[in-house]
Design an enzyme around this catalytic site. Structure first.
Site, mmCIF file in Angstrom:
data_model
loop_
_atom_site.group_PDB
_atom_site.id
_atom_site.type_symbol
_atom_site.label_atom_id
_atom_site.label_comp_id
_atom_site.label_asym_id
_atom_site.label_seq_id
_atom_site.Cartn_x
_atom_site.Cartn_y
_atom_site.Cartn_z
ATOM 1 N N GLU A 138 21.600 -46.198 66.068
ATOM 2 C CA GLU A 138 22.137 -47.153 65.080
ATOM 3 C C GLU A 138 23.474 -46.611 64.580
ATOM 4 O O GLU A 138 23.711 -46.491 63.379
ATOM 5 C CB GLU A 138 21.145 -47.299 63.918
ATOM 6 C CG GLU A 138 19.738 -47.674 64.391
ATOM 7 C CD GLU A 138 18.690 -47.641 63.285
ATOM 8 O OE1 GLU A 138 18.712 -46.695 62.488
ATOM 9 O OE2 GLU A 138 17.864 -48.569 63.234
ATOM 10 N N CYS A 190 14.125 -51.952 55.599
ATOM 11 C CA CYS A 190 15.240 -51.389 54.830
ATOM 12 C C CYS A 190 16.264 -52.437 54.418
ATOM 13 O O CYS A 190 16.732 -52.442 53.286
ATOM 14 C CB CYS A 190 15.894 -50.218 55.563
ATOM 15 S SG CYS A 190 16.783 -50.658 57.051
#
Lengths: 648, 648
Positions: B316, B412
């Site tokens: 990521e 998240c």
């Protein structure tokens, strides 16, 4: 009727500078290097252990099996390449080495005919328990191909006998009968090799066994599920965990129900090749139809302009229609080679130029790009766009290598290319009764038999740089037959002369071949003038990444831009629509190539002042853009490369 | 001097329709939904167990810990969003629920202050043994942020006290002293939260602890190596096995030596945010310099036009300069949110419009694109180009979802977006001594204290659809101070009026802000006319994939094309250079947006006859192209989407 593949070899002499050079490289570099590699004598190279495995299996050395489950196939492909190479370049020493390897292989064979060093040494109880993954018949298939080639070229039957024994054993193990395993291999290869073995031996059992494997594939209950249950294997298969089927192995459906190419590209190509072979040999119309449907899908929706196939790394696989990204493709050298095999077999079913066009496209682009000009380094993956830093820094591009590698531990592509190039002569002609088809243009001499008469054939050409081809025929005595010469799909305005006289082509052409029937006499000459100006090729607009771009192609050769000629950031180069494309033959560059130059523009970065985004009108500097054949890229300084060029 | 973050909240009332709508969605949808999710009351949703974990840790329920090691942070982010939401929309019932959660959290705290349900329940002996992977301080950091927000909004100190005890405990465990662990967390977050805690409590120990973590990071011998040895862990770390360092955690070098953004993008953003905070609070010039260097790198080389950061799925993470592919990016919603935090803190160091420009870019594009208009579905990954079939069929695009998802097990992004939007008012103004900075334009009412006088401030605007902004000031009595209003970087030809009188801007502007110092009287009004025509933005030519393309931007809003408006195959649409870009406000479409239309061309596929490659001049059909704001994409029928449009 015998097909191309079954004709006695040893009668095509390649004189063509383009291909002869490559054959020499195979003979002088690839074959000797691989022999050293197979014997673990290359310092710093990954161990092969392939010969040692056979010694251990033969009880002549101690130790453990080492390598992939398909390690034996490296020896097979080497032997096959050696056979073809001996055909054009006799070499008693090399033949002697090969003979010894064959004897070793024979000694490694078990009494019942079984032959596979992994299972003999490491997992004797595990034979035939995991067809899905373990490549037992894949290895057998490659060794059968080697055996057929070696027998054809040298006349020596030892390996052929060994492999007939193994094929007989396989035939005794697999089949519909209750006592047999109703299975097939996870990696197709045995199927096409069994057709070769049938053609070489005339033993129909091999043809039937091949047909059985093809017919059984993808049937329900699914064999891979059944064998998995038998071995109490709980693990999900990595690919079908993702896709929910066995499309990775083209075993998700019975082959006749498959409409789109999917899964591992090399497996697909080998399977389609076998299907076409079987369609021809058995006259099975449903199989022929399946081949044609898959052919249309691959060549009209899933093929790169280079003849590369397999657009994704995951599974080295096809993805879906029009998904042909240039910088993340897989386009394995072996898959392009497989496409050549398949095209060749489609020509066996139907003489149609579209098959030869694709075969030629793959031959001059996506296959030979896999090897450097010296035969010392190899690409598995043949991308159409490379930004070296991205291949180094991005995980999703790590399969793309910006430079060819010396050798791989999974050494499939180099020997596959070796056997293709060493046998290139087999793809030029085919003979149907009284018709001689000329599929490819390259300098060669050969002898055919037409109507009982020997006919010397000589082809002369500077192809692929020039489209002038001369074919001189010298029958023993005047003989009537048909010469069918291919007019390539890329060619507009071809001229055909027979003995200097221009022939009206429109009436002669059918499906991409010009048919000339006459009483051929000694010295009769066919001349073809195939105009091959540089063309701007545009991609079907459904290929998202090629929007607004052109590729340059001259005859069958696709071009590319390299950083070494054009500076960094090739995507900032724009080729104006009106720019003339000039071609120059440069005999010193890259073993002699036609170079394309054009006036182009390159965006001036200075305007951006280092910023990322601006509402400005970009300014460009004029440059002379230089393109070289795609196959020859990465033979100088490494750097960026693109095939598809922005056009303005 | 106190900074924006430390100002007592509760004094900014958002009246802006654009943002108010989003705040309502957070209040009415996201917060209640997440509460149900945290309590495992959503049928078919992945289990959260987050509240249950606290109950088990408090000894009030039995059972096992469930979830990620950072499961506690979901509760923290929910509480933080609740706090900000209560600020704009008081809700005694919600506040009561939050109070009870806080009491539960307190009961789950250990006697020494330690608080983490994973380690309390599951691995009590493993505390602080794997800082690299286990997120202990990451969870602490989020709970500290929640505690500060809750205290500021409600005046209730319970959670703040809990977290001070935990921070004190952490301070007793970590540090340079021999008795302490010389470490820092693998996922940065504690650092920025400790600065908040310092600002809220005035306790300098928290500031020093934050500085310690930042200073220690990346020093040699490497803490992650040392702790790995201590726990006799032999396994290679998945990322540095690949990269040979700890760049994934931005711990490959001491932070002051880091020149390029690398590794996990959210961690990077949170760390840079803390670095800017510390540079401001400690006056550390080397840290300030490091922040500026990293800022230039991110915003001038590694940021998407949407304010998205993190161009690759693997880790990521950031990849490298100018590597900004549109269809394989990661551009996590949380990373864009982190960029807003960082920009906000850079403004704390220096009032420079370039920081606010980026903050605004992320706010109007890459952050809010993470949520649908109804607050019911969320994107983690915010691509700039989507071909739905490719996201389904290609492994290297499977991280890109063609439609927003309901909720994630790793939840998240949704609560992160909730806390950002609920606190959007905090990003509008900042006050330095006698200067009021206006960074963002949105309707709001607030009260500031200048020179001891209360000043009512009211902003009215139809931003981002119209660049007319009116700011009315009403001091208790006439007061001299400076209003510094931002002239956005995208804006050419701004006009500024004070009480109707046009001011000569050139003399007033410094670093993107127009400074107006005067004795402000009740009802004085500043009017800004910020022309925001639709512009064609071009990308730096080093961004390979944007060659020959433009993005449309109106004011801060980046546009995109969707299949629902323009048909399939958006890459075959070409926008002529001379086409006029017309804008129309459509109040019914997508909650009210400015739509852009233009005459464009779409390539006619028919010419190809299904073929892939042809030497033809493409023909195009005229179409009316319709673009909508990027943030609003995928709120109608799913389909293709592109931001960068081919230009001819």
């Amino acid at each position: 009727m015998k097909t191309t593949e079954t004709r006695k070899l040893g009668n095509i002499q390649i004189t063509d500078p383009f291909w002869r050079k490559r054959m020499k490289v195979i003979r002088d570099e690839v074959i000797p290097y691989q022999w050293e590699a197979l014997n673990d004598r290359i310092p710093d190279a990954p161990a092969s252990h392939a010969i040692e495995n056979f010694k251990i299996a033969a009880g002549e050395a101690s130790g453990e099996f080492f390598g992939f489950v398909f390690q034996d196939s490296d020896v097979a492909k080497w032997l096959e390449a050696v056979a073809y190479s001996l055909d054009s370049d006799p070499n008693p020493e090399l033949e002697n080495t090969a003979d010894q390897v064959i004897e070793l292989i024979e000694r490694a064979q078990q009494e019942n005919g079984y032959l596979n060093t992994y299972f003999t040494i490491k997992e004797p109880e595990g034979k035939w328990s995991n067809l899905r993954d373990r490549h037992e018949m894949y290895c057998a298939g490659h060794m059968i191909e080697a055996a057929v080639a070696y027998s054809q070229v040298t006349g020596k039957r030892k390996l052929l006998d060994v492999m007939c024994r193994f094929a007989d054993h396989i035939d005794s193990v697999f089949g519909k009968e209750e006592s047999k395993i109703p299975g097939y291999d996870g990696h197709q290869e045995i199927e096409l090799s069994l057709v070769k073995l049938y053609r070489e031996t005339g033993n129909e059992r091999y043809l039937k066994l091949s047909k059985y494997f093809i017919d059984e594939r993808g049937q329900l209950p699914h064999f891979f599920d059944e064998e998995k249950k038998r071995r109490s294997d709980e693990k999900p298969f990595w690919w079908n965990d993702e896709y929910g089927d066995y499309s990775y192995h083209q075993a998700h459906l019975p082959v006749r129900e498959q409409k789109e190419a999917i899964g591992h590209a090399v497996r697909a190509m080998y399977m389609y090749t076998a299907m076409a072979d079987l369609a021809k040999e058995t006259g099975d119309e449903t199989l022929k139809q399946a081949c044609e449907t898959l052919w249309e899908n691959v060549t009209q929706k899933q093929m790169y302009i280079t003849g590369g196939v397999g657009s994704q790394d995951f599974g080295e696989a096809f993805s879906f229609d029009y998904d042909l990204p240039n910088d993340t493709c897989y386009t394995e050298t072996c898959a392009s080679i497989g496409l050549v095999f398949w095209a060749n077999r489609m020509l066996g079913i139907e003489k149609n130029g579209k098959y030869a066009d694709v075969m030629e496209r793959a031959l001059y682009n996506g296959t030979i790009s896999g090897m450097d000009l010296d035969g010392k380094k190899f690409f598995y993956v043949n991308p159409l766009e490379v930004w070296p830093k991205a291949t180094e820094k991005r995980k999703d591009k790590e399969h793309v290598k910006p430079v060819r590698q010396k050798w791989y531990s999974c050494a499939c592509c180099p020997p596959n290319l070796a056997r293709l190039i060493a046998s290139i002569g087999h793809y030029i002609y085919s003979v149907d009764q009284n018709e001689v088809f000329v599929h490819l243009y390259m300098g060669n001499k050969t002898e055919l038999e037409m109507d009982g008469q020997k006919v010397q054939v000589m082809q002369e050409t500077s192809y692929p740089w020039d489209g002038h081809v001369k074919i001189t025929l010298s029958p023993e005595k005047a003989t009537e037959f048909t010469m069918a010469v291919r007019i390539p799909g890329w060619c507009q305005g071809a001229t055909l002369k027979v003995n200097g006289k221009i022939m009206e082509l429109t009436h002669l052409i059918k499906n991409g071949y010009a048919y000339i029937t006459r009483l051929w006499e000694k010295g009769d000459a066919i001349e073809l003038l195939l105009p091959m100006p540089v063309e701007r090729i545009r991609a079907n607009p459904n290929i998202r990444g090629n929007a607004g771009k052109v590729a340059l192609q001259k005859g069958p050769v696709v071009y590319c831009l390299e950083e070494v000629d054009n500076g960094a950031n090739l995507s900032s180069i724009y080729l104006p629509k009106e720019s003339e494309l000039e071609e120059t033959y440069d005999e010193k560059l890259l073993d002699g190539i036609c170079v394309i130059t054009a006036r182009a523009e390159k965006v001036d970065e200075a305007l951006w002042n280092g910023e990322l985004y601006k509402p400005i009108e970009p300014k460009a500097k004029p440059i002379t853009m230089k393109a070289i054949p795609y196959y020859a890229w990465c033979n100088r300084q490494p750097g960026e490369m693109i095939v598809w060029i922005s056009e303005i």
